[in-house]
Enzyme design. Structure first.
Site, PDB file in Angstrom:
ATOM      1  N   TYR A 179      -1.770  -0.634  10.319  1.00 50.34           N
ATOM      2  CA  TYR A 179      -1.739  -0.947   8.952  1.00 50.34           C
ATOM      3  C   TYR A 179      -0.616  -0.665   8.094  1.00 50.34           C
ATOM      4  O   TYR A 179      -0.209  -1.545   7.312  1.00 50.34           O
ATOM      5  CB  TYR A 179      -3.030  -0.191   8.428  1.00 50.34           C
ATOM      6  CG  TYR A 179      -3.420  -0.562   6.995  1.00 50.34           C
ATOM      7  CD1 TYR A 179      -3.993  -1.685   6.370  1.00 50.34           C
ATOM      8  CD2 TYR A 179      -2.969   0.330   5.925  1.00 50.34           C
ATOM      9  CE1 TYR A 179      -4.235  -2.145   5.108  1.00 50.34           C
ATOM     10  CE2 TYR A 179      -3.205   0.060   4.714  1.00 50.34           C
ATOM     11  CZ  TYR A 179      -3.856  -1.154   4.316  1.00 50.34           C
ATOM     12  OH  TYR A 179      -4.123  -1.170   2.788  1.00 50.34           O
ATOM     13  N   SER A 182       0.768  -1.197   0.046  1.00 50.40           N
ATOM     14  CA  SER A 182      -0.147   0.072  -0.057  1.00 50.40           C
ATOM     15  C   SER A 182       0.868   1.248   0.047  1.00 50.40           C
ATOM     16  O   SER A 182       2.096   1.128   0.227  1.00 50.40           O
ATOM     17  CB  SER A 182      -0.899   0.048   1.083  1.00 50.40           C
ATOM     18  OG  SER A 182      -1.366   1.236   1.410  1.00 50.40           O
TER      19      SER A 182
HETATM   20  N1  LIG Z   1      -8.773  -0.090  -1.157  1.00 48.77           N
HETATM   21  C1  LIG Z   1      -7.562   0.658  -0.905  1.00 48.77           C
HETATM   22  O1  LIG Z   1      -7.477   1.878  -1.209  1.00 48.77           O
HETATM   23  C2  LIG Z   1      -6.297   0.069  -0.789  1.00 48.77           C
HETATM   24  C3  LIG Z   1      -5.233   0.733  -0.760  1.00 48.77           C
HETATM   25  C4  LIG Z   1      -3.946   0.212  -0.548  1.00 48.77           C
HETATM   26  C5  LIG Z   1      -3.817  -1.039  -0.462  1.00 48.77           C
HETATM   27  N2  LIG Z   1      -4.863  -1.994  -0.331  1.00 48.77           N
HETATM   28  C6  LIG Z   1      -4.657  -3.254   0.037  1.00 48.77           C
HETATM   29  O2  LIG Z   1      -5.259  -4.139  -1.163  1.00 48.77           O
HETATM   30  C7  LIG Z   1      -5.721  -5.362  -0.937  1.00 48.77           C
HETATM   31  C8  LIG Z   1      -7.029  -5.562  -1.354  1.00 48.77           C
HETATM   32  O3  LIG Z   1      -8.148  -4.645  -0.623  1.00 48.77           O
HETATM   33  P1  LIG Z   1      -9.619  -4.199  -1.136  1.00 48.77           P
HETATM   34  O4  LIG Z   1      -9.353  -2.755  -1.092  1.00 48.77           O
HETATM   35  O5  LIG Z   1      -9.564  -4.737  -2.676  1.00 48.77           O
HETATM   36  O6  LIG Z   1     -10.297  -4.513  -0.047  1.00 48.77           O
HETATM   37  P2  LIG Z   1     -11.812  -5.672  -0.046  1.00 48.77           P
HETATM   38  O7  LIG Z   1     -12.070  -5.463   1.324  1.00 48.77           O
HETATM   39  O8  LIG Z   1     -12.354  -5.066  -0.948  1.00 48.77           O
HETATM   40  O9  LIG Z   1     -10.997  -6.966  -0.284  1.00 48.77           O
HETATM   41  C9  LIG Z   1     -10.299  -7.906   0.495  1.00 48.77           C
HETATM   42  C10 LIG Z   1     -10.504  -9.294   0.220  1.00 48.77           C
HETATM   43  O10 LIG Z   1      -9.683  -9.922   1.075  1.00 48.77           O
HETATM   44  C11 LIG Z   1     -10.569 -10.960   1.780  1.00 48.77           C
HETATM   45  N3  LIG Z   1      -9.818 -11.236   3.084  1.00 48.77           N
HETATM   46  C12 LIG Z   1      -9.428 -10.515   4.122  1.00 48.77           C
HETATM   47  N4  LIG Z   1      -8.995 -11.192   4.873  1.00 48.77           N
HETATM   48  C13 LIG Z   1      -8.930 -12.439   4.606  1.00 48.77           C
HETATM   49  C14 LIG Z   1      -8.192 -13.779   5.131  1.00 48.77           C
HETATM   50  N5  LIG Z   1      -7.515 -13.603   6.068  1.00 48.77           N
HETATM   51  N6  LIG Z   1      -8.252 -14.822   4.209  1.00 48.77           N
HETATM   52  C15 LIG Z   1      -8.509 -14.682   3.105  1.00 48.77           C
HETATM   53  N7  LIG Z   1      -9.263 -13.506   2.333  1.00 48.77           N
HETATM   54  C16 LIG Z   1      -9.216 -12.588   3.288  1.00 48.77           C
HETATM   55  C17 LIG Z   1     -11.774 -10.182   2.030  1.00 48.77           C
HETATM   56  O11 LIG Z   1     -12.832 -11.254   2.491  1.00 48.77           O
HETATM   57  C18 LIG Z   1     -11.983  -9.620   0.917  1.00 48.77           C
HETATM   58  O12 LIG Z   1     -12.694 -10.230  -0.168  1.00 48.77           O
HETATM   59  C19 LIG Z   1      -5.737  -5.494   0.754  1.00 48.77           C
HETATM   60  O13 LIG Z   1      -4.397  -5.961   1.069  1.00 48.77           O
HETATM   61  C20 LIG Z   1      -5.454  -3.815   1.151  1.00 48.77           C
HETATM   62  O14 LIG Z   1      -4.858  -3.688   2.222  1.00 48.77           O
HETATM   63  C21 LIG Z   1      -6.265  -1.373  -0.705  1.00 48.77           C
END
Ligand SMILES: NC(=O)c1ccc[n+]([C@@H]2O[C@H](COP(=O)([O-])OP(=O)(O)OC[C@H]3O[C@@H](n4cnc5c(N)ncnc54)[C@H](O)[C@@H]3O)[C@@H](O)[C@H]2O)c1
Lengths: 294, 599
Positions: free
Chosen positions: B483, B470
């Protein structure tokens, strides 16, 4: 089409009403059916090579021949990835282009005729040839029609319903594409329109209807509601009685699908009476029923 | 065909090709050694080797194909156990090589066309076979690797010489530099001396070191003579064909072109205009060096199998349907994405699906994962499976890896994306909160890299790992201490792993998105506030992210691009790129931003 309209069961049901009489509802239903009939007729004539402009013209001609002289908005046609509004930045991009239909392409016809003073605003999604993906999008719209009605009956604030629809779309794997409409609206109010001998349009919108919408907006502004159902704070109010043209629009990787039809909202306390779809005998609804029967 | 098999004294060869049946076919004054594997009733796949090689160059590919096809290999004249023409000069023309091919094809598959596969000079010859009229109807398909048609090459050069724009001139020079060995081979006698002397002895080591070819039973003992004779391939053909390329060299069968992106001898640009010669062309690329039959046998076998099956049955439904941007690169490859039931992970699974990959969708949300797999199939995934697994659970991840390896194969691209959000000041964050976030965001990635990364390394055929970090990994903030820490760890882990796995052809990427519109806003825990306040902050964040509205699809595109280009760290969204720049050039500004009050 008009004979079918009178046979509708919904028409004979008595509704406690905001201001529209059952005769009014019949008028709205009739024009909505006329518009869907137009969509089906034009869709049936689409073939490879037809352009968006031509498809829009076909809709216009079909409706004019049947007595339509005024519009809430002129007919639109979107082909291919334009059904999902890919890369749309400015409203002018909604207008029909010279994009030609190809086999396998999805298309949407969207028109809002005024007929004998009643307005319809409908959206019809189809695909030239077989597409399991497009079928899936159409099937998945059903849950949205149910969710919208249920939550309007619960008198949830429109903004929250909007968010619930969006959440459902995301859960289904789709993008909310009605966000691309002006103000990101999922719906807007429609009303009766006074018939004039001359009914000009402005950027594709009928001036009479725009006037109605503007006066509603002014009215609503004073009372704390808006004729536009949007994701913004001005939609943070319970459903306002009236007729709403509701248009959830799904997008998935260059494929878009929507329906648009009128939801009647009343001030009745009886949940069933407080909100109902103007007509359940529409192509997309029949399609879902047939799928279930099959 | 089965009666044809036994006719000419079949013996078993004790070479690297275990279980192969050898026979000798006499043609044009020489004898070719032909080996067969698999059921002769199945479609015939004919493998033609290059220079300086013998048919054993296919020893890792042939057994894989033999499970489905009748596989035939032969030593090109003068190589391996085939005899050499006398005299050598003039004995290696493409016309004579075409005679050899037809003799073999007629013997092993008299009444059905064969599926041709060629590598290096085997491919150069095969281009001749598929573009001359006399073989029409004898070839059902052709898979070409690292060997262009000399005629096409000739036209390619001509075009660049006669109308030399700067770009064309550069392309010409680039290829000219890669062709040094071709000039060497044109000098008389010297190459023979070198091959029979020191070069022949050192060659296996050179292959191992420069081309990363695993040591073992290849090259075979016949190398010095193979290489010395094979020099005539160049001398008999290259100059004449490049000077006077045929103008009718159109392929009369479908062609699959497999291009290794790290080929030291051939520029990718050579194939830019290939569509004009080949009406039905399928392109594939893979990150590898020249000797793909030695280094990437699994991938080649899979692509050949898919192509041959589709062309043999002529079933349009079996045709490669993927139309995504990187279909050449990811078609048929196995991709595993964690956290793929939602947001970035789901969009990534879809993007790979659109490129024709086979996708394993992993998430602890079983229903969402199933939905992703369903939709992935609708948009072109070769296959898609949903697996409900918690990435923080080591035992479950081990089990998943076993199952995936057994049922779907070794993962080519792993995307460790599952993650959860957590906000709130450090002093309000409980150790329970810390544990939760580290378990998923860090340990989930560690388990994925360790378990699937080991499988990748053990297979020894390359791969790629993407970890979703991230922008918070390098942008400090007083609201996201836990985080950000977890993501900084993922970033560093990715960098270290990249260094470790580089030698094995496995790339590692850390992607660092900024604000992306996903459901993470509504699922993130807020430490140290009441449930009502948490809910309020979540919906506020959701609205903010909604207005920012950066779609996860764009992150997915960046991920695919990063794999193709093997990038190390990829910030996505303008704010992520901005803070990355600040972290390098103006860290104090970044620290000031870190103090800003949250939403
Ligand atoms: N959305 C943002 O702004 C953003 C920014 C930077 C990084 N990220 C990172 O991107 C990645 C995806 O996030 P997103 O935004 O798509 O979020 P999201 O919540 O839409 O998707 C995350 C998915 O991961 C699954 N998940 C969570 N914990 C889990 C576990 N222990 N085992 C299996 N599955 C699990 C959830 O069920 C969900 O389907 C994450 O690592 C997040 O930290 C997101």
């Amino acid at each position: 089409m008009t004979t079918a309209a009178t046979a509708s069961t919904a028409a004979t049901r008595s509704r406690r009403d905001f201001s529209a009489t059952s005769a009014d509802l019949r008028g709205f239903r009739e024009v909505q059916r006329l518009a869907y009939a137009c969509a089906e007729a034009v869709a049936g004539q689409l073939k490879p090579g037809v352009t968006e402009r031509e498809a829009a013209r076909m809709q216009r001609r079909w409706l004019r021949e049947r007595g339509v002289t005024d519009w809430f908005h002129l007919p639109f046609a979107w082909f291919g990835d334009r059904t999902a509004f890919v890369n749309f930045r400015i409203p002018l991009q909604f207008f029909p282009t010279d994009r030609a239909l190809e086999p396998g392409m999805p298309f949407i016809l969207d028109m809002a005729p005024v007929y004998q003073g009643y307005t319809a605003d409908i959206g019809y999604s189809g695909c030239l040839g077989l597409s399991p993906l497009h079928d899936r999008l159409l099937a998945d719209l059903e849950a949205h029609r149910e969710l919208l009605l249920r939550e309007v009956r619960e008198r949830r604030p429109l903004r929250e319903i909007y968010e619930d629809v969006e959440r459902l779309m995301v859960r289904q794997g789709y993008a909310n594409r009605h966000r691309a409409y002006p103000f990101g609206v999922i719906a807007h109010k429609v009303d009766r329109v006074r018939q004039r001998r001359w009914s000009p349009t402005l950027f594709g919108f009928g001036t009479q209807s725009l006037k109605g919408l503007a006066s509603d907006a002014l009215h609503g502004h004073r009372e704390g509601w808006s004729p536009l159902w949007s994701p913004y704070r001005f939609s943070d109010h319970p459903p306002q009685p009236g007729l709403w043209a509701v248009e959830p629009h799904l997008g998935f990787r260059g494929v878009g699908a929507k329906f648009e039809e009128i939801l009647v909202v009343t001030d009745s306390r009886d949940p069933e009476e407080s909100a109902f779809w103007l007509d359940d005998d529409l192509p997309h609804v029949r399609r879902w029923q047939e799928e279930k029967a099959a | 065909m089965s009666e044809a098999v036994g006719e000419s004294g079949e013996t078993s060869v004790s070479t690297a090709l275990e279980g192969a049946r050898e026979r000798r076919i006499a043609t044009g004054g020489i004898e070719l050694s032909v080996a067969e594997l698999g059921d002769p009733a199945r479609p015939t796949v004919l493998l033609v080797h290059g220079y300086p090689d013998s048919k054993e160059v296919w020893s890792r590919v042939a057994p894989l194909l033999a499970e489905r096809f009748h596989v035939v290999l032969y030593d090109v004249r003068g190589c391996g156990r085939s005899t050499a023409p006398q005299p050598l000069r003039g004995g290696y023309t493409l016309e004579k090589l075409t005679d050899d091919f037809l003799a073999v094809a007629d013997a092993v598959s008299p009444d059905r066309p064969v599926h041709l596969v060629g590598h290096d000079w085997g491919s150069v010859q095969s281009w001749e076979f598929v573009t001359v009229p006399r073989t029409q109807g004898r070839i059902a398909s052709f898979t070409s690797m690292s060997g262009p048609s000399l005629d096409h090459f000739g036209h390619w050069i001509k075009k660049r010489m006669t109308r030399p724009t700067p770009r064309r001139a550069a392309q010409l020079l680039n290829q000219a530099a890669k062709s040094w060995y071709v000039y060497m081979l044109h000098t008389p006698a010297l190459p023979e001396l070198a091959w029979k002397g020191p070069l022949g002895k050192r060659w296996p080591k050179i292959l191992e070191r420069v081309e990363k070819i695993p040591a073992g039973d290849y090259p075979t003992a016949s190398l010095p003579t193979d290489a010395a004779h094979g020099a005539w391939l160049y001398r008999d053909n290259v100059r004449t064909r490049l000077r006077h390329p045929r103008t009718d060299a159109y392929a009369h069968c479908p062609v699959q072109l497999i291009t290794p992106t790290g080929d030291a001898f051939l520029s990718e640009r050579l194939y830019d205009e290939l569509e004009q010669w080949v009406p039905q062309l399928t392109r594939r690329t893979l990150p590898a060096k020249h000797w793909v039959p030695r280094t990437r046998p699994d991938q080649l076998a899979a692509w050949i199998e898919e192509f041959v099956t589709a062309k043999d049955e002529g079933d349009p439904a079996k045709e490669v349907a993927a139309r995504g941007r990187y279909a050449d690169r990811f078609g048929g490859r196995l991709v595993l994405v964690t956290g793929a039931a939602s947001g970035i992970g789901r969009a990534t699974a879809f993007a790979f699906a659109e490129a024709g990959a086979r996708v394993v969708v992993v998430d602890r949300d079983a229903e969402g994962a199933a939905r992703t797999a369903d939709m992935a199939r609708l948009i072109g995934a070769g296959a898609a499976w949903a697996e409900a697994v918690d990435v923080a659970d080591e035992a479950a991840m081990e089990k998943l890896a076993e199952k995936v390896a057994a049922e779907y194969g070794i993962v080519d691209v792993l995307v460790n994306n599952a993650g959860i959000g957590l906000s709130g000041s450090f002093l309000e964050t409980t150790s329970e909160d810390w544990k939760k976030v580290l378990d998923v965001n860090l340990w989930g990635v560690i388990h994925g890299c360790r378990i699937f990364g080991r499988q990748m390394a053990e297979r020894g055929q390359g791969g790629h790992i993407v970890n979703t970090a991230s922008a918070a990994a390098y942008q400090p903030s007083k609201t996201l201490p836990a985080y950000s820490t977890s993501k900084a760890a993922v970033l560093m882990l990715s960098e270290c792993l990249r260094a470790e796995l580089a030698g094995q052809g496995i790339g590692v990427t850390a992607v660092c998105p900024g604000l992306v519109n996903t459901s993470i806003t509504t699922t993130s825990h807020v430490a140290g506030v009441s449930p009502e306040e948490e809910k309020r902050r979540q919906s506020k964040a959701a609205r903010l992210y909604g207005i920012r509205n950066y779609p996860p699809e764009k992150v997915a595109d960046a991920i695919l691009r990063a794999v193709v280009r093997n990038q190390a760290v990829v910030p996505v969204t303008p704010e992520a790129r901005g803070s990355r720049a600040l972290s390098r050039f103006a860290p104090r500004a970044l620290r000031a931003i870190a103090r800003i009050e949250p939403l």
